[in-house]
Design a protein around this motif. Structure first.
Motif, PDB file in Angstrom:
ATOM      1  N   ALA A 179       0.848  -1.200   0.000  1.00  0.00           N
ATOM      2  CA  ALA A 179       0.000   0.000   0.000  1.00  0.00           C
ATOM      3  C   ALA A 179       0.876   1.240   0.000  1.00  0.00           C
ATOM      4  N   VAL A 181       0.792   5.453  -1.616  1.00  0.00           N
ATOM      5  CA  VAL A 181       0.940   6.085  -2.934  1.00  0.00           C
ATOM      6  C   VAL A 181       2.382   6.533  -3.133  1.00  0.00           C
ATOM      7  N   PHE A 302       0.090  19.420   2.276  1.00  0.00           N
ATOM      8  CA  PHE A 302       0.160  19.682   0.830  1.00  0.00           C
ATOM      9  C   PHE A 302      -1.006  20.578   0.390  1.00  0.00           C
ATOM     10  N   PHE A 314     -12.121  10.689   3.388  1.00  0.00           N
ATOM     11  CA  PHE A 314     -11.677   9.789   4.461  1.00  0.00           C
ATOM     12  C   PHE A 314     -12.809   8.861   4.889  1.00  0.00           C
ATOM     13  N   LEU A 382       1.835  20.548  -3.382  1.00  0.00           N
ATOM     14  CA  LEU A 382       1.702  19.097  -3.581  1.00  0.00           C
ATOM     15  C   LEU A 382       2.880  18.622  -4.435  1.00  0.00           C
TER      16      LEU A 382
END
Ligand SMILES: O=C(O)[C@H]1O[C@H](OP(=O)(O)OP(=O)(O)OC[C@H]2O[C@@H](n3ccc(=O)[nH]c3=O)[C@H](O)[C@@H]2O)[C@H](O)[C@@H](O)[C@H]1O
Length: 435
Positions: A179, A181, A302, A314, A382
């Motif tokens: 997992a 990103v 970010f 979420f 970001l």
């Protein structure tokens, strides 16, 4: 001129030439046997060195390689533990193999299945992508509930085959994956190893099984990638992933289509939307923000172009568990057996989100209130690290087909997380280890 000058640059072709030596008789013979002994000693040391250097390192930092090493398994006592754990204890119950059972979602799903009387067997390679002691603590939690977790890797086909020989699993809840990103830019191999090769390895064993299990597996909201149409619906395009993680999850959805089409495997993909809650993952922002706020460390928040907010839909773990069990309960049987398809099989994908995206800055504000500590905010652009600016789930399909209905808002969910966090890390003076 020393005799060394006659030594060719390629020692392997080295041939001792006696004429280069002026001595004769016993001394010459003694010298030549010493030279031979020296030469062959170096060869022997070289061979030993190559053998140890080339063998897999026990401390290799790449989890994708170490995770292939599985601890010892098999034997009557081990099989008895496997059978007992997977035994169905309720009428019309399931016998479920949960891969990634020592993971965040895996632990919660295994516990919920066991509580309602299903048989549950866990499989986990306990790699150290994040703090393995947290995985061991989850394992202890499940052991107390009667769930045995086999330590092994989904790439270990022999182990998977053995498990299906010992237990005729009705379902597989496939949650084992690499997992995260952002980590994909540091260790791409781990994503291919677990999310591609590992998934195929599992499907290869499932299609050969008789009966074939029905499979529910973790896809990801990240497959929506750079889409701008919100909220995200299952029919939307998913061909612009922003990270290797997202690309491997998208590939998983295509691989699922193939094994459904050829072998008749029933497959349901669940696109999780930033799952959080007690026993969570230390590599996720809500978790390490909590740690860093408590430790007075600054936290990188970010923001998008022109100070645009970065937001996530979420989703609290208890809602996700309900979605997972709804998918298992509505999964049709696979139609094949022994690798032969007998008819068309069910193939599905669902969004499991909360349908209310929240800016990351708001998450930080909630944490400040719950922790009663002011965060040191370090707002930054970001980075080009695979992150997307926002996610937002349309859950009408999951609502209709699975009865999925999330009920926990971020404030409530984070309150439960913070309560767990403070208890867990203060109880044994554990040091929070977030990546
Ligand atoms: O939905 C998913 O399928 C994925 O969800 C999760 O990924 P994300 O949504 O990225 O969660 P997470 O890292 O907690 O970042 C949360 C927010 O904080 C922002 N973020 C992050 C780090 C940071 O230093 N600063 C920051 O602002 C960041 O930009 C983001 O907006 C799972 O990790 C992933 O495995 C997969 O399951």
């Amino acid at each position: 001129m020393s005799h060394l000058d006659h030594t060719p640059s390629t020692p392997g072709k080295f041939k001792m030439d006696k004429s280069a030596y002026p001595y004769h008789g016993g001394r010459l013979r003694w010298h030549s046997s010493l030279a031979k002994l020296t030469f062959w000693s170096f060869v022997f040391i070289g061979v030993i060195f190559i053998f140890f250097y080339r063998s897999p390192s026990r401390f290799h930092s790449d989890p994708s390689r170490r995770s292939l090493r599985t601890s010892s398994w098999g034997g009557p006592a081990w099989e008895k533990k496997v059978r007992t754990s997977a035994r169905i204890r309720s009428r019309n119950g399931f016998s479920v193999l949960v891969t990634g059972a020592a993971g965040f979602v895996g632990t919660h799903v295994s516990s919920a299945l066991k509580r309602r009387g299903d048989g549950v067997l866990g499989l986990d390679n306990f790699n150290d992508y994040y703090d393995p002691t947290l995985k061991r603590a989850r394992q202890a939690l499940l052991e107390r509930a009667g769930v045995f977790i086999v330590e092994g890797d989904i790439n270990d086909a022999a182990l998977l085959k053995k498990l299906f020989e010992v237990v005729p699993f009705t379902h597989v809840m496939h949650l084992a994956a690499q997992a995260g990103v952002r980590y994909a830019m540091q260790n791409p191999g781990s994503y291919v190893h677990s999310n591609i090769a590992g998934f195929v390895s599992l499907l290869e064993v499932c299609k050969e099984a008789t009966p074939q299990p029905a499979i529910v597996w973790a896809s990801s909201s990240s497959v929506y990638g750079l889409n701008t149409k919100v909220p995200f619906s299952e029919k939307d395009r998913t061909d612009q992933p922003a990270s290797l993680y997202a690309a491997t999850k998208k590939a998983g959805e295509e691989i699922a289509h193939t094994y459904n089409h050829i072998y008749g495997l029933s497959l349901t993909g669940l696109r999780f939307f930033t799952v959080y809650g007690p026993w969570g993952r230390p590599d996720m922002a809500y978790f390490f923000f909590t740690k860093d706020i408590l430790n007075g460390k600054s936290i990188p928040i970010f923001e998008g172009e022109n100070h645009g907010t970065v937001a996530r839909d979420f989703t609290y773990i208890d809602d996700i568990v309900k979605g997972c069990l709804g998918a298992l309960d509505t999964a049709q049987k696979s139609t094949g057996s022994g690798g032969k398809k007998k008819g068309p099989a069910q193939l599905r994908v669902f969004n499991l989100g909360n349908t209310s995206p929240i800016p990351v800055t708001n998450l930080v504000t909630i944490l400040e209130r719950l922790l009663k500590v002011k965060a040191k905010r370090n707002v930054m652009k970001l980075p080009r690290n695979g992150d997307v600016q926002f996610t937002h789930a349309n859950i009408s399909l999951a609502h209709r087909e699975l009865g999925y209905k999330p009920t926990t808002n971020l404030q409530t969910g984070l309150k439960k997380f913070v309560r767990w966090y403070l208890n867990y890390y203060s109880a044994a003076g554990k040091k929070a280890d977030a990546r």
